[in-house]
Design a protein around this motif. Sequence first.
Motif, mmCIF file in Angstrom:
data_model
loop_
_atom_site.group_PDB
_atom_site.id
_atom_site.type_symbol
_atom_site.label_atom_id
_atom_site.label_comp_id
_atom_site.label_asym_id
_atom_site.label_seq_id
_atom_site.Cartn_x
_atom_site.Cartn_y
_atom_site.Cartn_z
ATOM 1 N N ASP A 24 0.841 -1.197 0.000
ATOM 2 C CA ASP A 24 0.000 0.000 0.000
ATOM 3 C C ASP A 24 0.879 1.250 0.000
ATOM 4 O OD1 ASP A 24 -1.932 1.940 0.337
ATOM 5 O OD2 ASP A 24 -2.958 0.925 1.985
ATOM 6 N N THR A 25 0.613 2.164 -0.941
ATOM 7 C CA THR A 25 1.416 3.386 -1.047
ATOM 8 C C THR A 25 0.865 4.535 -0.204
ATOM 9 O OG1 THR A 25 0.196 3.988 -3.055
ATOM 10 C CG2 THR A 25 2.288 2.811 -3.338
ATOM 11 N N ASP A 26 -0.086 4.272 0.650
ATOM 12 C CA ASP A 26 -0.617 5.289 1.560
ATOM 13 C C ASP A 26 0.546 5.918 2.342
ATOM 14 O OD1 ASP A 26 -1.740 6.543 3.950
ATOM 15 O OD2 ASP A 26 -3.607 5.494 3.502
ATOM 16 N N PRO A 27 0.628 7.253 2.382
ATOM 17 C CA PRO A 27 1.730 7.912 3.109
ATOM 18 C C PRO A 27 1.813 7.511 4.585
ATOM 19 C CG PRO A 27 0.533 9.515 1.764
ATOM 20 C CD PRO A 27 -0.267 8.240 1.736
ATOM 21 N N LYS A 28 0.690 7.059 5.160
ATOM 22 C CA LYS A 28 0.681 6.675 6.575
ATOM 23 C C LYS A 28 1.185 5.256 6.806
ATOM 24 C CE LYS A 28 -3.337 9.629 7.523
ATOM 25 N NZ LYS A 28 -4.764 9.648 7.957
ATOM 26 N N ASN A 29 1.427 4.517 5.737
ATOM 27 C CA ASN A 29 1.828 3.115 5.865
ATOM 28 C C ASN A 29 3.202 3.006 6.533
ATOM 29 O OD1 ASN A 29 2.351 0.392 5.585
ATOM 30 N ND2 ASN A 29 1.818 0.300 3.414
ATOM 31 N N PRO A 30 3.298 2.349 7.677
ATOM 32 C CA PRO A 30 4.602 2.235 8.354
ATOM 33 C C PRO A 30 5.631 1.425 7.560
ATOM 34 C CG PRO A 30 2.953 0.850 9.422
ATOM 35 C CD PRO A 30 2.219 1.707 8.444
ATOM 36 N N TRP A 31 5.160 0.607 6.602
ATOM 37 C CA TRP A 31 6.099 -0.138 5.756
ATOM 38 C C TRP A 31 6.976 0.804 4.936
ATOM 39 C CZ3 TRP A 31 7.101 -5.270 6.071
ATOM 40 C CH2 TRP A 31 6.157 -6.083 6.701
ATOM 41 N N ASN A 32 6.547 2.049 4.774
ATOM 42 C CA ASN A 32 7.354 3.022 4.037
ATOM 43 C C ASN A 32 8.702 3.257 4.723
ATOM 44 O OD1 ASN A 32 5.289 3.386 2.165
ATOM 45 N ND2 ASN A 32 4.395 5.126 3.279
ATOM 46 N N GLN A 33 8.765 2.955 6.016
ATOM 47 C CA GLN A 33 10.019 3.144 6.763
ATOM 48 C C GLN A 33 11.112 2.198 6.280
ATOM 49 O OE1 GLN A 33 9.064 2.664 10.934
ATOM 50 N NE2 GLN A 33 7.242 3.964 10.756
ATOM 51 N N VAL A 34 10.715 1.071 5.689
ATOM 52 C CA VAL A 34 11.705 0.110 5.195
ATOM 53 C C VAL A 34 11.599 -0.073 3.675
ATOM 54 C CG1 VAL A 34 11.867 -1.158 7.370
ATOM 55 C CG2 VAL A 34 10.138 -1.830 5.696
ATOM 56 N N ARG A 35 10.801 0.776 3.031
ATOM 57 C CA ARG A 35 10.633 0.651 1.583
ATOM 58 C C ARG A 35 11.872 1.178 0.860
ATOM 59 N NH1 ARG A 35 6.108 -0.585 -0.331
ATOM 60 N NH2 ARG A 35 4.901 0.426 1.332
ATOM 61 N N PRO A 36 12.429 0.386 -0.065
ATOM 62 C CA PRO A 36 13.605 0.848 -0.805
ATOM 63 C C PRO A 36 13.226 1.875 -1.875
ATOM 64 C CG PRO A 36 12.929 -1.301 -1.597
ATOM 65 C CD PRO A 36 12.043 -0.984 -0.433
ATOM 66 N N THR A 37 14.236 2.429 -2.528
ATOM 67 C CA THR A 37 14.035 3.436 -3.565
ATOM 68 C C THR A 37 14.798 3.046 -4.826
ATOM 69 O OG1 THR A 37 13.870 5.168 -1.876
ATOM 70 C CG2 THR A 37 14.253 5.889 -4.149
ATOM 71 N N LEU A 38 14.158 3.181 -5.973
ATOM 72 C CA LEU A 38 14.814 2.920 -7.244
ATOM 73 C C LEU A 38 15.627 4.136 -7.686
ATOM 74 C CD1 LEU A 38 11.696 1.349 -8.971
ATOM 75 C CD2 LEU A 38 13.852 0.108 -8.656
ATOM 76 N N TYR A 39 16.736 3.903 -8.362
ATOM 77 C CA TYR A 39 17.497 5.013 -8.930
ATOM 78 C C TYR A 39 18.175 4.550 -10.219
ATOM 79 C CZ TYR A 39 21.877 2.867 -7.308
ATOM 80 O OH TYR A 39 22.923 2.006 -7.128
ATOM 81 N N LEU A 40 18.435 5.492 -11.113
ATOM 82 C CA LEU A 40 19.137 5.205 -12.361
ATOM 83 C C LEU A 40 20.624 5.470 -12.174
ATOM 84 C CD1 LEU A 40 16.651 6.813 -14.930
ATOM 85 C CD2 LEU A 40 16.845 4.415 -14.256
ATOM 86 N N THR A 41 21.447 4.600 -12.717
ATOM 87 C CA THR A 41 22.887 4.688 -12.468
ATOM 88 C C THR A 41 23.601 5.693 -13.372
ATOM 89 O OG1 THR A 41 23.289 2.839 -13.992
ATOM 90 C CG2 THR A 41 22.965 2.302 -11.659
ATOM 91 N N ASP A 42 22.961 6.139 -14.457
ATOM 92 C CA ASP A 42 23.643 7.112 -15.323
ATOM 93 C C ASP A 42 23.575 8.510 -14.701
ATOM 94 O OD1 ASP A 42 21.127 8.170 -15.852
ATOM 95 O OD2 ASP A 42 20.908 7.116 -17.754
ATOM 96 N N LYS A 43 24.246 9.451 -15.324
ATOM 97 C CA LYS A 43 24.352 10.805 -14.762
ATOM 98 C C LYS A 43 23.232 11.735 -15.229
ATOM 99 C CE LYS A 43 28.199 9.653 -12.784
ATOM 100 N NZ LYS A 43 28.250 9.444 -11.323
#
Length: 294
Positions: free
Chosen positions: A200-219
């Motif tokens: 659940d992407t609800d901002p109140k979801n406590p799982w957000n505390q351990v949710r990872p983040t995607l990033y692109l490796t190029d500049k």
Amino acid sequence: MKRNLSFVSVRKIIAFLLAICLCMGLVLKSSVMSIAAQEAPIYKIMVNRAANCVTVYGKDANGEFSIPVKAFVCSSGREGHETPLGTFKTSNYYEWRLMVDGSYGHYAVRFNRGIMFHSIPYYTKNAGNMEWEQFNLLGEPASLGCVRLACADAKWIYDNCKPGTQVVVYDDLENPGPLGKPTELKISEDNSMKNWDPTDTDPKNPWNQVRPTLYLTDKNTDEVLRLPLGASQEDIYKAVGLMNATGDICESGQYTINLSGRYDLNQQGIYHISVCGVGLFGVRTEKNMMLCVG
């Protein structure tokens, strides 16, 4: 003489009015066809009841639903409450829906009378009051006939599949679908976040505390995923990385990355896709991106 002139004038007026009516009719017909095209479903949903897997298909160049774009693990009806086989269409959509057993389904989409797609059941209309034991049953029959999904997956159908979307329920125990059968994490009883759906992407979801983040490796800062023509899974991992909730970069082997949507790594072009990453804790994160192949 005057009568003849008057008669000719009347005929011209009638012809002029008929021409206007004809033009208006053509414009109206064009507008109706345009609206119908906009409202036409763009996906088809296949529910493999035996494998408890849902595959969503998009249209190919010929307008046939042959391109698999999404796969979801699900829970179909348990013994005695089997989800009916057949071909149906989505109709009613509910952000919250009271179920027959008194529980609530989040992002419910009806497709066969009382049978719906919806989230794992909740005790109340509260995103922090999920029946967590039922979440752990995803991937096996568990419902009273509906097709249960993780919250994010139910929301995807709710947001993206228009009314009238075709739904086919079938059995194939050997083959879950062309994209395979995804898995979800198992929630332990002592987990303090257990009453929330981890997806659940609800901002109140406590799982957000351990949710990872995607990033692109190029500049580049344009958030475009660039892959070479004929890219392999290795190329994808070189282009997309995952950071844990504390901002540390996850090492190779600590996470998985999957792309979904209508794209072809063997065809040069620009595509709109969804990128999903799953870290060490089994918590997923998803992001819509533009994919440039070639």
